[in-house]
Design a protein around this motif. Sequence first.
Motif, mmCIF file in Angstrom:
data_model
loop_
_atom_site.group_PDB
_atom_site.id
_atom_site.type_symbol
_atom_site.label_atom_id
_atom_site.label_comp_id
_atom_site.label_asym_id
_atom_site.label_seq_id
_atom_site.Cartn_x
_atom_site.Cartn_y
_atom_site.Cartn_z
ATOM 1 N N HIS A 177 43.503 75.328 27.536
ATOM 2 C CA HIS A 177 42.942 74.027 27.886
ATOM 3 C C HIS A 177 43.287 72.983 26.805
ATOM 4 O O HIS A 177 43.808 71.916 27.104
ATOM 5 N N HIS A 181 45.986 69.553 26.549
ATOM 6 C CA HIS A 181 45.676 68.172 26.149
ATOM 7 C C HIS A 181 46.788 67.575 25.282
ATOM 8 O O HIS A 181 46.849 66.361 25.108
ATOM 9 N N HIS A 187 41.520 64.715 32.049
ATOM 10 C CA HIS A 187 41.345 65.880 32.925
ATOM 11 C C HIS A 187 41.834 65.538 34.343
ATOM 12 O O HIS A 187 41.150 65.777 35.325
ATOM 13 N N PHE A 191 46.801 67.505 34.748
ATOM 14 C CA PHE A 191 46.279 68.341 33.658
ATOM 15 C C PHE A 191 45.922 69.733 34.187
ATOM 16 O O PHE A 191 46.380 70.753 33.673
ATOM 17 N N CYS A 214 34.998 70.823 27.017
ATOM 18 C CA CYS A 214 36.204 71.075 26.224
ATOM 19 C C CYS A 214 37.290 70.066 26.551
ATOM 20 O O CYS A 214 37.092 69.171 27.321
HETATM 21 ZN ZN LIG Z 1 39.460 69.002 28.070
#
Ligand SMILES: [Zn+2]
Length: 214
Positions: A177, A181, A187, A191, A214
């Motif tokens: 995750h 980024h 998000h 993504f 997150c």
């Molecule tokens: Zn994230």
Amino acid sequence: MQFAYNDKTYDVVIEKKRSNRNTYIRVKKDLKIHVTTNFFTSNRSVENLIRENYARICDMIDIQEVKARNNNGFFYLGKQYTIVYCDSKHVEFVDDKIFVPQDFDVDTWYKKQAKELFLERLNYNYEKYSRSIPYPKLRIRKMTSRWGVCNIRTHVITLNLELIKRDICYLDYVIVHEMTHLVYGDHSNSFWKLVGENMPEYKKYRDEMKEFEC
Ligand SMILES: [Zn+2]
């Protein structure tokens, strides 16, 4: 009788027995100060004795407080263990028990394990990542509201130390995750598509880890 230390009060339990020749002061698992002595010791002399041994009693309380905290659910890589203190210098797992030295500090131990494991998993996931991304710098911290953070400018990925308590697949998910980024700061659908490309079963982890961001 009570004993004050660190903004807390601890009960003093006095046990008088005919057979006791000496007086002993112990802090037990119940976090009470147990004084065993003989019938002829007055409460006043017990009080004096406690006053004289103040520093030593505080040390004993510290030890029991750490033990009580440690046993408040010890989890490691998705499994729960019972902590057993022993005179060995090493940490050893046997079935659902972890045998540890008397001065075992759970957070220090978690940090040491995390330092090695998190880096190993970062490298593993980085090598097989489907896109070319900058190699991230790893930081580990105890965080109260996030599993991980990615600084897109400095390429620093910070992982929550709490991940050491869960199965490795959750750690892998957070790493994938945060690495994603480095491609998309948000998000967005793109993504999640890229997360899925690197971890097809990601939705399961995303859904199970909703308590933190997150
Ligand atoms: Zn994230």
